[in-house]
Design an enzyme around this catalytic site. Sequence first.
Site, PDB file in Angstrom:
ATOM      1  N   ASP A 268       0.865  -1.183   0.000  1.00 38.23           N
ATOM      2  CA  ASP A 268       0.000   0.000   0.000  1.00 38.23           C
ATOM      3  C   ASP A 268       0.898   1.228   0.000  1.00 38.23           C
ATOM      4  O   ASP A 268       0.989   1.954   0.985  1.00 38.23           O
ATOM      5  CB  ASP A 268      -0.911  -0.015   1.237  1.00 38.23           C
ATOM      6  CG  ASP A 268      -2.095   0.926   1.092  1.00 38.23           C
ATOM      7  OD1 ASP A 268      -2.273   1.484  -0.004  1.00 38.23           O
ATOM      8  OD2 ASP A 268      -2.836   1.114   2.072  1.00 38.23           O
ATOM      9  N   SER A 276      -4.971   6.241  -6.171  1.00 38.49           N
ATOM     10  CA  SER A 276      -6.217   5.480  -6.037  1.00 38.49           C
ATOM     11  C   SER A 276      -7.340   6.354  -5.513  1.00 38.49           C
ATOM     12  O   SER A 276      -8.440   6.412  -6.076  1.00 38.49           O
ATOM     13  CB  SER A 276      -5.994   4.284  -5.108  1.00 38.49           C
ATOM     14  OG  SER A 276      -7.204   3.598  -4.865  1.00 38.49           O
ATOM     15  N   LYS A 300      -3.399   2.823   9.997  1.00 42.87           N
ATOM     16  CA  LYS A 300      -2.620   2.681   8.772  1.00 42.87           C
ATOM     17  C   LYS A 300      -1.459   3.678   8.775  1.00 42.87           C
ATOM     18  O   LYS A 300      -0.353   3.358   8.337  1.00 42.87           O
ATOM     19  CB  LYS A 300      -3.510   2.888   7.548  1.00 42.87           C
ATOM     20  CG  LYS A 300      -2.798   2.674   6.229  1.00 42.87           C
ATOM     21  CD  LYS A 300      -3.729   2.853   5.036  1.00 42.87           C
ATOM     22  CE  LYS A 300      -4.710   1.721   4.914  1.00 42.87           C
ATOM     23  NZ  LYS A 300      -5.513   1.803   3.655  1.00 42.87           N
TER      24      LYS A 300
END
Length: 514
Positions: A268, A276, A300
């Site tokens: 990621d 994205s 994250k």
Amino acid sequence: MYGNGNGSLALRRIGIDTYRENVVYIHRDCAIYRAEGFQALSKIAVTSAGRRLLATLNVVDDSEIVTPEQLGLSEQAFVEMNAPEGARVHVAHAERPSSMDAVRRKIGGERLSQLDYKNIIDDIAGHRFTKTEIAAFVVATAQNELDREEVFYLTKAMVASGERLAWHEPLVADKHCIGGIPGNRTSMLLVPILAAHGMLVPKTSSRAITSPAGTADTMEVLCEVDLPLDRLQLIVREQRGCLAWGGKANLSPADDVLISVERPLGIDSRGQMVASILSKKVAAGSTHLLIDIPVGPSAKVRHMAEAQSLRKVLEYVGHRLGLQMEVIITDGRQPIGRGIGPVLEARDVMLVLQNDPEAPHDLRQKSLRLAGRIIEFDPDVRGGEGFAIAREILDSGRALSKMNAIIDAQGRRQKPLSLARRTIDVLSPSSGVVVAIDNFQLARIARYAGAPMEKGAGVDLFRKVGDTVAAGDALYRVYAEYSADEKFARVLSSDNSGYTIGRIEDIPRAFVEP
């Protein structure tokens, strides 16, 4: 450009979900297979009545799957080919995509041009890359981090790879969270609040890939989310908003293909993440965007410096794309709300909309804060007034009325979904204060319990960070529908409950902006 296949085969639909990859199946004894010298996993071109499909070849030995006179298509390939079963098709070798030269240069650490990214994304969206070739591109862009110009080039190319909605309004609002925080269903509160204010909010969301619930999964508890594009546009025009799955809209389709490779690899990268997010928002017709970056030890994004760096790239690329953006950093130390899993998260959302005393306070407050910031995009609203406007819309019941109107327009579910039948209560091993909740572990337990496939599965939190507990108090309850899921969740939660009990001074400082 493509080789000429001799003869033809009868098309057969094979009920296999290959998720974002066109796959075809040919029998090893097929005369064309032997004559053309095809190899398994090679790329071939399939043509029929003016239609052409590029697909990855699988070779089978079982005539029950496909006979030597047939060509089998996976579900993805069958939909894209758009030809009836039994149609005559021709197959031939597909030429290797020329943009692989640029991918190889990126593997070597070279900076790529705007044209390079356009060619790569065109080939990915056109299914001219194999999964192995896509993986090479994903790894190369993660290993050799993209500079901000490259991120802009990649994002622009991804927008151009699919449809782009036009709403013909000066302010089309949206919000996105970077992710990693279970239960963070603020979008389902923002949309009715903003739509009730009069803003246009066409919220197309994804289903969960690695999380226990996406916005689309949770909204599906209440109503239909799988909407054709024309119906989605009509609902947005009538209700000023929607909460739908974006899979049918063909917005930035190259992103969906990239994600199908990134997730299994656990990659990621910052550049891919920014491209994205922003490609989907621009393609959906957004003009004004709020980005939420939660920061916490198990989020994250785990450090403030990382969040600030990510914000700079988002703002730069967003500005180059013509978006009016605000990026805020929020508390990501623990899940938002109490429920983790579609039914539980839908319950939390409706409790907030109903102004129920049992509604999760943190979900309500965060949603109002985010809604207030978006409302302040409105040129008629003064800075600092957005929160009060959002709160009045929620407290007055206008947000609930708007949500019910959106649910009815999308197709209200007639039979409410219930929680899963089997439960596990996870208890505190000691007395003290909850000083940490591991977002990743709680999400993992909810997934092991069956969420999001089983919408009633998940985790219901009884304690949050800062709460005092005694030994033996229930920290949370796990819901599972099937005995195997219950067993998996029990083992996982007993190995690591995801909770840390300690002293109040051990609670980590929150990284929150005013």
